[in-house]
Design an enzyme around this catalytic site. Structure first.
Site, PDB file in Angstrom:
ATOM      1  N   ASP A 234     -10.230  -4.096  -5.660  1.00 48.16           N
ATOM      2  CA  ASP A 234      -9.584  -3.454  -4.514  1.00 48.16           C
ATOM      3  C   ASP A 234     -10.279  -2.109  -4.302  1.00 48.16           C
ATOM      4  OD1 ASP A 234      -7.939  -2.082  -2.749  1.00 48.16           O
ATOM      5  OD2 ASP A 234      -6.062  -2.723  -3.687  1.00 48.16           O
TER       6      ASP A 234
ATOM      7  N   SER B 159       0.831  -1.196   0.000  1.00 52.92           N
ATOM      8  CA  SER B 159       0.000   0.000   0.000  1.00 52.92           C
ATOM      9  C   SER B 159       0.872   1.255   0.000  1.00 52.92           C
ATOM     10  CB  SER B 159      -0.961  -0.061   1.189  1.00 52.92           C
ATOM     11  OG  SER B 159      -1.954   0.931   1.107  1.00 52.92           O
TER      12      SER B 159
ATOM     13  N   HIS C 268      -7.515  -5.255  -0.404  1.00 53.76           N
ATOM     14  CA  HIS C 268      -6.309  -4.441  -0.476  1.00 53.76           C
ATOM     15  C   HIS C 268      -5.104  -5.113   0.192  1.00 53.76           C
ATOM     16  CE1 HIS C 268      -4.249  -0.691  -1.180  1.00 53.76           C
ATOM     17  NE2 HIS C 268      -4.024  -0.468   0.117  1.00 53.76           N
TER      18      HIS C 268
END
Length: 267
Positions: free
Chosen positions: A217, A95, A245
Site C-alpha cells: 500500500d 483510510s 489502498h
C-alpha cells in the site's frame, strides 16, 4: 438542514439486523462501497453517507472552519448516528475515515460499538520511531501540487493510490471520483487528512476493532497497520492478500470475508 439531504444518507439491508455504517475516504463517496454492500444486506442494516464536501452531500453545508480538522468530519458521523438513533453500530471506515471513526466513537460511545479500519493511517508523515510512509517535504509537495492543479494531481495520484497497475480501470474510477469533487473542498479535506496526527487518539479506543491492511500500500505501509494494531488493545490485525489502498474495490471478496467474519464474532 435535513441530514438525509445534507449527507446524502442511504439506508438499506435488513431493518431488523445490527447496523453497519460504511464511511468513505478522501476524494471518494459512498459508491466506493458498492461491492461490499451486497455481502451485508441480508443480515445487516447498512447505512451509507457522504461527508459534506464529497459525493452528493449538500455543498452549501460546507464550512472551511469546521472541516479543517478531523473533528468536523467526526461530527458528520455523530449527526448521522443521532438522526438515525443508532445504538452499538459497527463503523467501517476506509483510510482517513478509520481515524474519523475513532474520534466519533469517543464522542458518542453509546452509538458506535465496534470499529473496522480499512487501510488506516493515524499519521502519514514519518516521525522519530514512526514510519508513516511520507517525509514532510513529500506531503508539502503533494499538497502544493494538489492546490495548483487539482485535476492534474488527481489523474497522476489516483492510480498510485489505487495500485493494481494491471487493472487500469480501477485507477480510472478513483481518478473520476477525485475529479468529481469540488477542488476547493478537496483542498481542505486533503490538508486535514495528510497533516493530521491521530496517534494519541488510538489510546481512547475501547471497542472491538478490526484493522485491515494490504500487503502493498503506497499510502499506508505495513508498519502503519502494525502501529495501529499495537496501539489499540485487543484489536485484530488482518493482512489482506491485496495491493493498493482500496481493497474494498481491488480485492472485494477478501475484504468482505474479513469484515463479515468479524461482524459474526460480535453477535
Amino acid at each position: 438542514m435535513d441530514i438525509d439531504r445534507r449527507n446524502n444518507v442511504t439506508v438499506t439491508g435488513n431493518p431488523q439486523g445490527p447496523t453497519v455504517v460504511l464511511a468513505h475516504g478522501f476524494g471518494c463517496d459512498q459508491n466506493m462501497w458498492r461491492l461490499t454492500v451486497p455481502a451485508l444486506v441480508e443480515d445487516y442494516r447498512v447505512v451509507l453517507f457522504d461527508y459534506v464536501g464529497s459525493g452528493r452531500a449538500e455543498p452549501s453545508a460546507f464550512s472551511e472552519d469546521r472541516y479543517a480538522s478531523l473533528d468536523g468530519y467526526a461530527r458528520d458521523v455523530v449527526e448521522v448516528c443521532e438522526a438515525l438513533d443508532l445504538r452499538d453500530a459497527v463503523f467501517v471506515g476506509h483510510s482517513v475515515s478509520a481515524m474519523i471513526g475513532v474520534l466519533a466513537a469517543d464522542m458518542v460511545p453509546e452509538r458506535i460499538g465496534a470499529l473496522v479500519m480499512v487501510a488506516p493511517s493515524p499519521r502519514y508523515i514519518d516521525d522519530e520511531g514512526y514510519r508513516g510512509g511520507f517525509t514532510a517535504p513529500d506531503i508539502d509537495e503533494l499538497l502544493a501540487s494538489l492546490e495548483s492543479n487539482y485535476l492534474g494531481w488527481s489523474a497522476a495520484m489516483a492510480p498510485v493510490i489505487m495500485g493494481n497497475a494491471e487493472r487500469p480501470e480501477l485507477g480510472e474510477e478513483l481518478t473520476n471520483s477525485f475529479c468529481a469533487t469540488d477542488p476547493d473542498m478537496a483542498r481542505v479535506f486533503a490538508r486535514t487528512t495528510f497533516l493530521s496526527d491521530s496517534r494519541d487518539d488510538l489510546k481512547s479506543v475501547r471497542v472491538p476493532t478490526l484493522v485491515l491492511e494490504c500487503t502493498q500500500d503506497a499510502i499506508a505501509p505495513r508498519e502503519v497497520g502494525a502501529f495501529v494494531h499495537q496501539a489499540i488493545p485487543g484489536s485484530t490485525l488482518i493482512t489482506l492478500d491485496a495491493t493498493g489502498h482500496c481493497p474494498h474495490l481491488s480485492a472485494p471478496e477478501a475484504t468482505n470475508e474479513a469484515i463479515t467474519d468479524f461482524l459474526a464474532g460480535l453477535h
